[in-house]
Design an enzyme around this catalytic site. Structure first.
Site, PDB file in Angstrom:
ATOM      1  CB  ILE A  28      -0.869  -0.044   1.175  1.00  0.00           C
ATOM      2  CG1 ILE A  28      -1.880  -1.086   1.010  1.00  0.00           C
ATOM      3  CG2 ILE A  28      -1.782   1.271   1.576  1.00  0.00           C
ATOM      4  CD1 ILE A  28      -2.898  -1.349   2.179  1.00  0.00           C
ATOM      5  CG  ASN A 103       1.199   2.542   4.338  1.00  0.00           C
ATOM      6  OD1 ASN A 103       0.158   1.916   4.234  1.00  0.00           O
ATOM      7  ND2 ASN A 103       2.347   1.637   4.227  1.00  0.00           N
ATOM      8  CE1 TYR A 168      -2.580  -4.230  11.726  1.00  0.00           C
ATOM      9  CE2 TYR A 168      -4.772  -5.221  11.739  1.00  0.00           C
ATOM     10  CZ  TYR A 168      -3.590  -4.504  11.311  1.00  0.00           C
ATOM     11  OH  TYR A 168      -3.652  -3.888   9.800  1.00  0.00           O
ATOM     12  CE  LYS A 172      -3.354  -1.044  11.387  1.00  0.00           C
ATOM     13  NZ  LYS A 172      -2.380   0.262  10.980  1.00  0.00           N
TER      14      LYS A 172
END
Length: 271
Positions: A28, A103, A168, A172
């Site tokens: 990405i 990112n 995780y 996030k």
């Protein structure tokens, strides 16, 4: 920053803007770098593998010979001192950072009862603390210029829960909370802060996850892939370029009224 003519602004809405992308080397991050370069941004590519970043910089320079060659700054976003030095070097090359793309990230899985302190701290450090430290370093320059865009690449894991990746998911979710808080603080300063939340995306990271599923469960690669495409109502993986398109739009003047949002790029997985 110079004022480009109207034709340049339309063709390259980020002409002359300095964009710093973390985790830029592949997947990405690399797709975002290509897209922002096409939109006219001057790029600083940040990551831990200098050779990968240099290769990307060379490719972008060949595709856009009229633009300044992207500068490459190896950096570990979990190291606060290294982050501060990185932004100082970036500003020395292209001036203050106008656009920050957070990112850099990692994903590791384990049942919650087997999630070690080290795994927990690593997921928070890379995905959440790194985003905070880079944002903290970028904001003063944005305030000085009166314009800025921060786009945090979060995940649908920040919008919903997933089993076996509790650290995780927590990180996030934290990124989305941080996004909203910064957006409110900076709303009257000409700076927008948003999160883009990809679903399962066709990257090396996902390929590694599929290989882990195959190794641990004995499923075929096709069966493992099906588990990752199943949550997407479109029945497919998201492409990195689709994420890059969403990120790029949020960086443009046209998105000036969009702030504090977590935009799902997931084929309808999150509505």
């Amino acid at each position: 920053m110079s004022n480009p003519d109207t034709s340049t602004t339309q063709a390259q809405p980020l002409h002359g803007r300095h964009a710093l992308i973390t985790g830029a080397g592949r997947g990405i991050g690399a797709a975002i770098a290509h897209r922002l370069a096409a939109d006219g941004a001057q790029l600083t590519l940040v990551g831990r593998q200098a050779n990968t970043l240099q290769a990307l910089a060379q490719t972008i320079a060949e595709q856009h010979p009229e633009a300044p060659r992207p500068q490459v700054l190896p950096c570990d976003v979990t190291d606060a001192a290294a982050v501060q030095h990185c932004f100082e070097q970036a500003a020395a090359g292209f001036g203050p950072v106008h656009i920050l793309i957070n990112n850099a990230g990692q994903a590791q899985s384990a049942p919650v009862q087997h999630t070690t302190d080290a795994l927990w701290q690593q997921m928070l450090a890379v995905n959440l603390t790194g985003t905070f430290q880079c944002s903290r370093a970028a904001v003063p320059g944005m305030l000085a210029t009166g314009w800025g865009r921060i786009v945090n690449v979060a995940s649908t894991a920040g919008q919903r829960g997933y089993a076996y990746v509790s650290a995780y998911v927590a990180a996030k979710h934290g990124v989305i909370g941080l996004t909203r808080a910064m957006a409110l603080e900076l709303a009257r300063k000409g700076i927008t802060v948003n999160a883009v939340c990809p679903g399962y995306t066709d990257t090396d990271l996902l390929a590694h996850s599929i290989a882990n599923v195959v190794a641990k469960t004995g499923r075929s690669p096709a069966e493992a892939l099906a588990e990752f495409t199943r949550p997407n109502p479109q029945g497919r993986l998201v492409q990195p370029e689709e994420v890059a398109d969403a990120v790029a739009w949020l960086c443009t003047p046209a998105a000036a009224s969009i702030t504090g949002q977590d935009v799902s790029v997931s084929g309808g997985e999150v509505m």
